[in-house]
Design a protein around this motif. Sequence first.
Motif, PDB file in Angstrom:
ATOM      1  N   MET A 319       0.831  -1.201   0.000  1.00 55.23           N
ATOM      2  CA  MET A 319       0.000   0.000   0.000  1.00 55.23           C
ATOM      3  C   MET A 319       0.867   1.253   0.000  1.00 55.23           C
ATOM      4  O   MET A 319       0.529   2.245  -0.654  1.00 55.23           O
ATOM      5  CB  MET A 319      -0.931  -0.007   1.222  1.00 55.23           C
ATOM      6  CG  MET A 319      -2.017   1.052   1.147  1.00 55.23           C
ATOM      7  SD  MET A 319      -3.145   0.788  -0.230  1.00 55.23           S
ATOM      8  CE  MET A 319      -3.459   2.489  -0.730  1.00 55.23           C
ATOM      9  N   LEU A 320       1.986   1.238   0.723  1.00 55.89           N
ATOM     10  CA  LEU A 320       2.909   2.372   0.688  1.00 55.89           C
ATOM     11  C   LEU A 320       3.419   2.598  -0.739  1.00 55.89           C
ATOM     12  O   LEU A 320       3.526   3.745  -1.196  1.00 55.89           O
ATOM     13  CB  LEU A 320       4.080   2.130   1.631  1.00 55.89           C
ATOM     14  CG  LEU A 320       3.759   2.068   3.129  1.00 55.89           C
ATOM     15  CD1 LEU A 320       5.012   1.728   3.919  1.00 55.89           C
ATOM     16  CD2 LEU A 320       3.147   3.388   3.612  1.00 55.89           C
ATOM     17  N   ALA A 321       3.717   1.513  -1.442  1.00 57.28           N
ATOM     18  CA  ALA A 321       4.166   1.650  -2.835  1.00 57.28           C
ATOM     19  C   ALA A 321       3.080   2.269  -3.700  1.00 57.28           C
ATOM     20  O   ALA A 321       3.352   3.135  -4.542  1.00 57.28           O
ATOM     21  CB  ALA A 321       4.580   0.285  -3.379  1.00 57.28           C
ATOM     22  N   ASN A 322       1.830   1.835  -3.495  1.00 54.65           N
ATOM     23  CA  ASN A 322       0.724   2.424  -4.257  1.00 54.65           C
ATOM     24  C   ASN A 322       0.586   3.913  -3.976  1.00 54.65           C
ATOM     25  O   ASN A 322       0.343   4.719  -4.891  1.00 54.65           O
ATOM     26  CB  ASN A 322      -0.583   1.711  -3.910  1.00 54.65           C
ATOM     27  CG  ASN A 322      -0.606   0.265  -4.339  1.00 54.65           C
ATOM     28  OD1 ASN A 322       0.151  -0.149  -5.212  1.00 54.65           O
ATOM     29  ND2 ASN A 322      -1.474  -0.525  -3.719  1.00 54.65           N
ATOM     30  N   ILE A 323       0.715   4.295  -2.712  1.00 56.93           N
ATOM     31  CA  ILE A 323       0.592   5.712  -2.336  1.00 56.93           C
ATOM     32  C   ILE A 323       1.708   6.532  -2.975  1.00 56.93           C
ATOM     33  O   ILE A 323       1.471   7.630  -3.496  1.00 56.93           O
ATOM     34  CB  ILE A 323       0.602   5.858  -0.801  1.00 56.93           C
ATOM     35  CG1 ILE A 323      -0.686   5.272  -0.203  1.00 56.93           C
ATOM     36  CG2 ILE A 323       0.761   7.317  -0.389  1.00 56.93           C
ATOM     37  CD1 ILE A 323      -0.659   5.159   1.306  1.00 56.93           C
ATOM     38  N   LEU A 324       2.932   6.012  -2.946  1.00 57.02           N
ATOM     39  CA  LEU A 324       4.053   6.738  -3.556  1.00 57.02           C
ATOM     40  C   LEU A 324       3.863   6.877  -5.061  1.00 57.02           C
ATOM     41  O   LEU A 324       4.141   7.939  -5.642  1.00 57.02           O
ATOM     42  CB  LEU A 324       5.359   6.016  -3.245  1.00 57.02           C
ATOM     43  CG  LEU A 324       5.822   6.077  -1.783  1.00 57.02           C
ATOM     44  CD1 LEU A 324       6.913   5.067  -1.532  1.00 57.02           C
ATOM     45  CD2 LEU A 324       6.285   7.489  -1.421  1.00 57.02           C
TER      46      LEU A 324
END
Length: 514
Positions: A319-324
């Motif tokens: 999810m952090l990757a998606n947000i970035l």
Amino acid sequence: MDQPIAVSNLDDLTSWNSEWSDLAVVVLGLGATGFSAADTLVELRSNVLVIADTAADNRVQMTQVIGAALTLGGSADEQCAALAAHSPDVVIVSPGYPLNHPLLEWCRNAGVAMWTEIELAWRLRDKTGKPAEWIAITGTNGKTTTAQLTAHILTTAGFRAGAVGNIGIPVLDAIRYPDGFDFLVVELSSFQLHGMPRTGVGAISPLASVCLNLADDHLDWHGSREAYANAKATVYANTKVAAVYNRAVLATQLMVEEADVTEGCRAIGFGLDTPGPSDFGIVSDLLAERAFHDDRHNEAIELFTLDELRHRNLAAPHMLANILAASALTRAAGISVEALRAGVASFEVDAHRNQQVLVSGGVTWIDDSKATNTHAASAALSAVDPVVWIVGGLLKGADIAPLIQQHATRLRAAIVIGTEKLAILTAFERHAPQIPVFEVESADTEHVMPRVVEIAHGIAREGDTVLLAPAAASMDQFTSYADRGERFAAAVRERVGGSDDDTTDAPAATPASE
């Protein structure tokens, strides 16, 4: 076989206001995209024939209402005869038609142009006046969440934006929306990208684009890893402002390096490590940017803290990757840091994606039914430990053994479902024989998830997570990944009962293509 004679120069068809009338068109498929293509072309006064193996009754009726001809069912020879009789100038191919399908073979032999609905929408994008800017998103995993988040950030910032394409809303419906859009966030599957040109008047030119990640998926359809990767790489062609790539996946960086982009387009990296200039990443406990501000060579801008994302169940690594990635795409579109923060702060993750069903007796039950491939399942497994893993379904040609090897130390047990159990059971026996594995045998969809939950409830201990992340498509036993997830959640609530902690009950999502 008679060769069809084109009645129009297809290269001249670059606008809604071009001469589309009397163009002979065949649309292959009568799903959401097929009907949208037929409806659009009838509105343009083209001569439209739809050919499909099957179709929902309401779509058959609506096809008749709009005035398109329809050939439904029949043998391959009969469908090819109907195609030839229509003498098409162009054929619109719905996503997922096998490359060796007799109708596609006929078109190649006859020299008939084949377009995707994406190419048709690009040519028609000026219907309501000034065309929307497109932001193109693909990847093996996370593209729906990233598309939704990107559109949400843009909408929160005051723009008219829609998430369309493989996410479930045909792009052709969006370009005909009366009020128009400022941005269309277009989720693209490998099926759609395979048929899209990289040059010429039908090639899209997005403002920003991203391939989030790359892992084996749909290899049975594409034929090889190379063909699958090549299809995904099409997303970067002709990008104008930012070609966004995943620093942790070298293949996506190579795609950007090899892409023929518009002059001035920048390569923007994202990752869970420290960002360099032109990157998004993580510094200590902060998500940070060093890409779209004046002093990016010397300092980073704070976007979010990990703590605030954890409080909103948005801190799993994938999810952090998606947000970035969404941050990079929207900043490329000119969104301010303040608007970006506001958009992420109000975003809710879609159902069936890392969705907490309930917590009871210290055991957390999570529905990630949307993990329809090994890459998505790996991301879900990486976020929990120890775990009772529910796995299985249609593997789509993927090798599940490396996934089992990678996460064996996290597993309390595994519960195997689906019709392709043998490959999974064999992989456990060879690579993780110490893990208790339970096989659920049931041809009756109604009883699969109740039995799964019964087994899991007897295995799980306080501190465990029971995770539905099947690493496989659902259509062997369920109608969709959403159906699979809903049945799991219902069985959990029925068997486990009320929670002694927080519960989450989100509405069902409309599934995109698996």
